[in-house]
Write an enzyme that holds these catalytic residues in place. Structure first.
Site, PDB file in Angstrom:
ATOM      1  N   THR A 182      34.711 -53.876  46.624  1.00  0.00           N
ATOM      2  CA  THR A 182      35.920 -53.327  47.231  1.00  0.00           C
ATOM      3  C   THR A 182      36.227 -52.009  46.531  1.00  0.00           C
ATOM      4  O   THR A 182      35.690 -51.739  45.458  1.00  0.00           O
ATOM      5  CB  THR A 182      37.113 -54.274  47.039  1.00  0.00           C
ATOM      6  OG1 THR A 182      37.343 -54.393  45.612  1.00  0.00           O
ATOM      7  CG2 THR A 182      36.846 -55.649  47.610  1.00  0.00           C
ATOM      8  N   GLU A 329      35.957 -57.539  52.455  1.00  0.00           N
ATOM      9  CA  GLU A 329      35.963 -59.002  52.249  1.00  0.00           C
ATOM     10  C   GLU A 329      35.656 -59.788  53.513  1.00  0.00           C
ATOM     11  O   GLU A 329      35.472 -60.999  53.464  1.00  0.00           O
ATOM     12  CB  GLU A 329      37.331 -59.457  51.711  1.00  0.00           C
ATOM     13  CG  GLU A 329      37.621 -59.046  50.286  1.00  0.00           C
ATOM     14  CD  GLU A 329      38.315 -57.689  50.181  1.00  0.00           C
ATOM     15  OE1 GLU A 329      38.168 -56.866  51.118  1.00  0.00           O
ATOM     16  OE2 GLU A 329      39.012 -57.453  49.174  1.00  0.00           O
ATOM     17  N   LYS A 438      60.023 -48.943  51.301  1.00  0.00           N
ATOM     18  CA  LYS A 438      61.207 -49.790  51.395  1.00  0.00           C
ATOM     19  C   LYS A 438      62.440 -48.959  51.113  1.00  0.00           C
ATOM     20  O   LYS A 438      62.693 -48.579  49.973  1.00  0.00           O
ATOM     21  CB  LYS A 438      61.098 -50.965  50.435  1.00  0.00           C
ATOM     22  CG  LYS A 438      61.090 -52.253  51.186  1.00  0.00           C
ATOM     23  CD  LYS A 438      61.020 -53.460  50.322  1.00  0.00           C
ATOM     24  CE  LYS A 438      61.225 -54.675  51.230  1.00  0.00           C
ATOM     25  NZ  LYS A 438      61.164 -55.911  50.524  1.00  0.00           N
ATOM     26  N   TRP A 443      62.122 -52.148  55.599  1.00  0.00           N
ATOM     27  CA  TRP A 443      60.766 -51.624  55.718  1.00  0.00           C
ATOM     28  C   TRP A 443      60.693 -50.500  56.737  1.00  0.00           C
ATOM     29  O   TRP A 443      61.223 -50.605  57.833  1.00  0.00           O
ATOM     30  CB  TRP A 443      59.809 -52.731  56.185  1.00  0.00           C
ATOM     31  CG  TRP A 443      59.312 -53.576  55.066  1.00  0.00           C
ATOM     32  CD1 TRP A 443      59.525 -53.376  53.744  1.00  0.00           C
ATOM     33  CD2 TRP A 443      58.530 -54.756  55.174  1.00  0.00           C
ATOM     34  NE1 TRP A 443      58.914 -54.352  53.014  1.00  0.00           N
ATOM     35  CE2 TRP A 443      58.295 -55.216  53.862  1.00  0.00           C
ATOM     36  CE3 TRP A 443      57.985 -55.461  56.239  1.00  0.00           C
ATOM     37  CZ2 TRP A 443      57.547 -56.361  53.602  1.00  0.00           C
ATOM     38  CZ3 TRP A 443      57.247 -56.601  55.976  1.00  0.00           C
ATOM     39  CH2 TRP A 443      57.038 -57.040  54.668  1.00  0.00           C
TER      40      TRP A 443
HETATM   41  P1  ADP Z   1      39.032 -49.629  51.115  1.00  0.00           P
HETATM   42  O1  ADP Z   1      39.922 -50.303  50.120  1.00  0.00           O
HETATM   43  O2  ADP Z   1      38.015 -48.706  50.604  1.00  0.00           O
HETATM   44  O3  ADP Z   1      39.834 -49.027  52.208  1.00  0.00           O
HETATM   45  P2  ADP Z   1      38.101 -51.589  52.973  1.00  0.00           P
HETATM   46  O4  ADP Z   1      37.276 -50.783  53.891  1.00  0.00           O
HETATM   47  O5  ADP Z   1      37.694 -52.957  52.678  1.00  0.00           O
HETATM   48  O6  ADP Z   1      38.170 -50.828  51.631  1.00  0.00           O
HETATM   49  O7  ADP Z   1      39.580 -51.540  53.476  1.00  0.00           O
HETATM   50  C1  ADP Z   1      40.148 -52.549  54.244  1.00  0.00           C
HETATM   51  C2  ADP Z   1      41.527 -52.123  54.635  1.00  0.00           C
HETATM   52  O8  ADP Z   1      41.462 -50.983  55.489  1.00  0.00           O
HETATM   53  C3  ADP Z   1      42.290 -53.147  55.409  1.00  0.00           C
HETATM   54  O9  ADP Z   1      42.891 -54.090  54.564  1.00  0.00           O
HETATM   55  C4  ADP Z   1      43.314 -52.286  56.124  1.00  0.00           C
HETATM   56  O10 ADP Z   1      44.419 -51.980  55.278  1.00  0.00           O
HETATM   57  C5  ADP Z   1      42.564 -51.012  56.384  1.00  0.00           C
HETATM   58  N1  ADP Z   1      42.081 -51.001  57.758  1.00  0.00           N
HETATM   59  C6  ADP Z   1      40.863 -51.332  58.196  1.00  0.00           C
HETATM   60  N2  ADP Z   1      40.777 -51.170  59.530  1.00  0.00           N
HETATM   61  C7  ADP Z   1      41.980 -50.741  59.950  1.00  0.00           C
HETATM   62  C8  ADP Z   1      42.536 -50.392  61.207  1.00  0.00           C
HETATM   63  N3  ADP Z   1      41.832 -50.430  62.321  1.00  0.00           N
HETATM   64  N4  ADP Z   1      43.831 -50.005  61.242  1.00  0.00           N
HETATM   65  C9  ADP Z   1      44.569 -49.934  60.117  1.00  0.00           C
HETATM   66  N5  ADP Z   1      44.098 -50.235  58.901  1.00  0.00           N
HETATM   67  C10 ADP Z   1      42.826 -50.638  58.818  1.00  0.00           C
END
Ligand code: ADP
Length: 544
Positions: A182, A329, A438, A443
């Site tokens: 991650t 994940e 916030k 929110w």
């Molecule tokens: P990083 O922490 O590098 O961004 P990830 O690619 O695993 O690693 O990130 C996942 C996160 O990216 C999700 O928990 C979410 O917050 C965001 N995310 C992924 N796809 C979308 C989407 N289509 N719209 C909004 N947020 C998204």
């Protein structure tokens, strides 16, 4: 239980590649090299070269369960590693080349990588951390453009003498296949270990017609790096359906990508919104320059796709955007924003609201959202809570059992995304929990404000983040990047979005920047904006 009487046949990557070489031997894998030329090979070549790579790695002492890392752009050799390593029973670990060398060193040590396959152009980066990783026994250089340094092995020379068949072991489908870390924006990066089974199921389900809709006739361009969240599954999905793959190598600017899409007849391309925002601006500037008549779908995910961008592609260029949500994940895809039959006759605005949502879950991917006390919330499209998920391609733990608090007591994975879920099952992200604003206990959705700001004709990019405030704790600040030669006043920006939101949602301040800082995976880096500008409201008089 009366057992079923069907064969116990393992779901492994070995089957996917073996089938691709038998049934689609001539289908091409095209890779753009650092010098801009195109390299071509087929699924048959890829299989044979994967056999050679497995022999070479075995000869070097790579054993079952060993981690073999890659530090590479998207290309054919990276694809060979994607298959050869897990198929021989070892684990391929994709290192993120955009991270700081200290961080890459931490990750490689943590994963105890035994060997690293590295692009020659990335040797300067490798040299900054490799000495700090004692587990690394060999460095193998994938070079097109110069000699391999002393003490390192040359990929092509290693493969050269090896046989084009390999006696692949019969693996347990639950064996580890791939490791991705991650990003570690909160705490140290964590290792996510995908299995053969999770990769195969994810690939099959993601390819369904109501999901990414991949077929044998497609030519897929993953702009998403192979080190980002398992390449969103495309390296596996492409083998499963036997379609053409087009890899961009290191050149990811809009013009180079558009050249590749037009030149190779790309039908599906996939990347994060910042890539598509750049491509849309390029197409707007030169609407007739590229023939994109074969491009039938652009998969956008990793961060929220602004509706103005989805509409811009569609209305101005007749191009279809498919919005998807996922995480490292979750292998990574969990939801996709297709229009279901039961919302098909909604108004155009409602249809766009579904298309710009994060979508509804794939088969076998279950979603729910919960409040602070872990109570499950209603699917009413209004109640916000943290998204949780479970399914056969959702991580059950991190490498080394770190971060156990990310799983609920009843075994769901807590995503850290704040969402609503509507009665039709569509998920809408209002924020990542760490980006939530916030104000006076209420929110404010930074994503909703960004989407609205990005629909202003002068705005190329907008990122909204929390500024510390003496009275309200936090207030929204908007960072804006203008389109080329376009400007507006702050009052005009506020007026543009005022009709859509409560008054207290309006940004307290705007900052105008050349570019929004990016994360290592190309998303807006709001923590950096907060560090730089988060204190700018502190001196303000306490408004009433
Ligand atoms: P990083 O922490 O590098 O961004 P990830 O690619 O695993 O690693 O990130 C996942 C996160 O990216 C999700 O928990 C979410 O917050 C965001 N995310 C992924 N796809 C979308 C989407 N289509 N719209 C909004 N947020 C998204």
């Amino acid at each position: 239980m009366t057992p079923g009487r069907m064969m116990d046949f393992p779901l492994t990557l070995t089957h996917l590649l073996d089938r691709a070489r038998r049934l689609f031997p001539r289908t091409e894998i095209v890779s753009r090299q650092p010098d801009g030329t195109l390299h071509r090979q087929t699924w048959k070549d890829t299989y044979e070269r994967s056999c050679k790579l497995a022999h070479a790695l075995a000869r070097l002492g790579v054993k079952d369960g060993d981690r073999v890392a890659t530090l590479a752009w998207n290309h054919n050799r990276h694809l060979e590693a994607y298959y050869a390593v897990p198929m021989m029973g070892a684990i391929v670990h994709t290192l993120n080349l955009r991270l700081h060398p200290t961080e890459i060193g931490y990750i490689a040590r943590h994963a105890e990588d035994a060997a690293i396959l590295v692009d020659r152009s990335l040797l300067p980066l490798l040299n900054q951390f490799v000495a700090s990783v004692p587990s690394v026994r060999q460095v193998i250089v994938m070079a097109d453009d110069g000699p391999t340094p002393e003490g390192m092995l040359d990929y092509e020379r290693l493969l050269e003498p090896e046989a084009i068949e390999y006696d692949w072991p019969r693996l347990d489908e639950n064996a580890a296949a791939t490791i991705c870390y991650t990003s570690g924006t909160t705490g140290n990066p964590k290792g996510v270990v995908y299995s053969h089974r999770s990769n195969v199921l994810h690939a099959l389900v993601s390819s369904l017609p109501d999901e990414a809709a991949l077929s044998n006739r497609d030519a897929v361009l993953p702009v998403v790096p192979m080190f980002h969240a398992n390449c969103w599954g495309f390296a596996h999905m492409a083998a499963a359906v036997g379609c053409k793959l087009v890899f961009p190598g290191p050149k990811l600017d809009p013009e180079s990508l558009l050249d590749l899409m037009a030149g190779e007849g790309v039908t599906i391309a996939a990347g994060v919104p910042t890539i598509w925002i750049g491509i849309l601006a390029q197409l707007d500037a030169h609407p007739k320059r590229w023939d994109l008549s074969r491009l039938r779908q652009m998969n956008v995910g990793g961060a929220a796709a602004p509706p103005s961008m989805i509409e811009g592609f569609e209305k101005r260029h007749g191009l279809f955007v498919l919005h998807a949500w996922g995480m490292t994940e979750t292998n990574p895809v969990g939801t996709m924003a297709r229009l279901k039959q039961d919302v098909a006759d909604a108004s155009p605005e409602e249809r766009m609201s579904y298309r710009a949502s994060q979508g509804y879950p794939l088969p076998f991917f279950e979603t729910r959202h919960t409040d602070d006390q872990g109570r499950v919330l209603p699917w009413d499209g209004a109640t916000m809570g943290e998204l949780e998920c479970r399914g056969p391609w959702v991580a059950a733990s991190y490498l080394g059992d770190e971060g156990k608090d990310r799983w609920s007591a009843d075994g769901w994975f807590k995503t850290g995304d704040v969402v609503t879920i509507d009665a039709a099952g569509y998920v809408r992200i209002t924020d990542r929990s760490k980006d939530v604003i916030k104000s006076g206990g209420e929110w404010i959705s930074s994503v909703a404000l960004e989407n609205a700001l990005m629909s202003h004709p002068c705005v190329l990019e907008a990122a909204v983040f929390a500024g510390r405030h003496p009275k309200w704790d936090e207030r929204p600040i908007a960072a804006i990047v203008w389109k080329k030669d376009k400007r507006a006043t702050e009052a005009e920006l506020t007026q543009h979005i005022a009709g859509d939101f409560a008054k207290f949602w309006m940004p307290d301040a705007y900052v105008f920047v050349e570019q929004i800082p990016r994360t290592s995976t190309g998303k807006f880096l709001k923590t950096r904006l907060r560090e730089t500008y988060g204190a700018m409201l502190e001196g303000r008089p306490k408004k009433t």
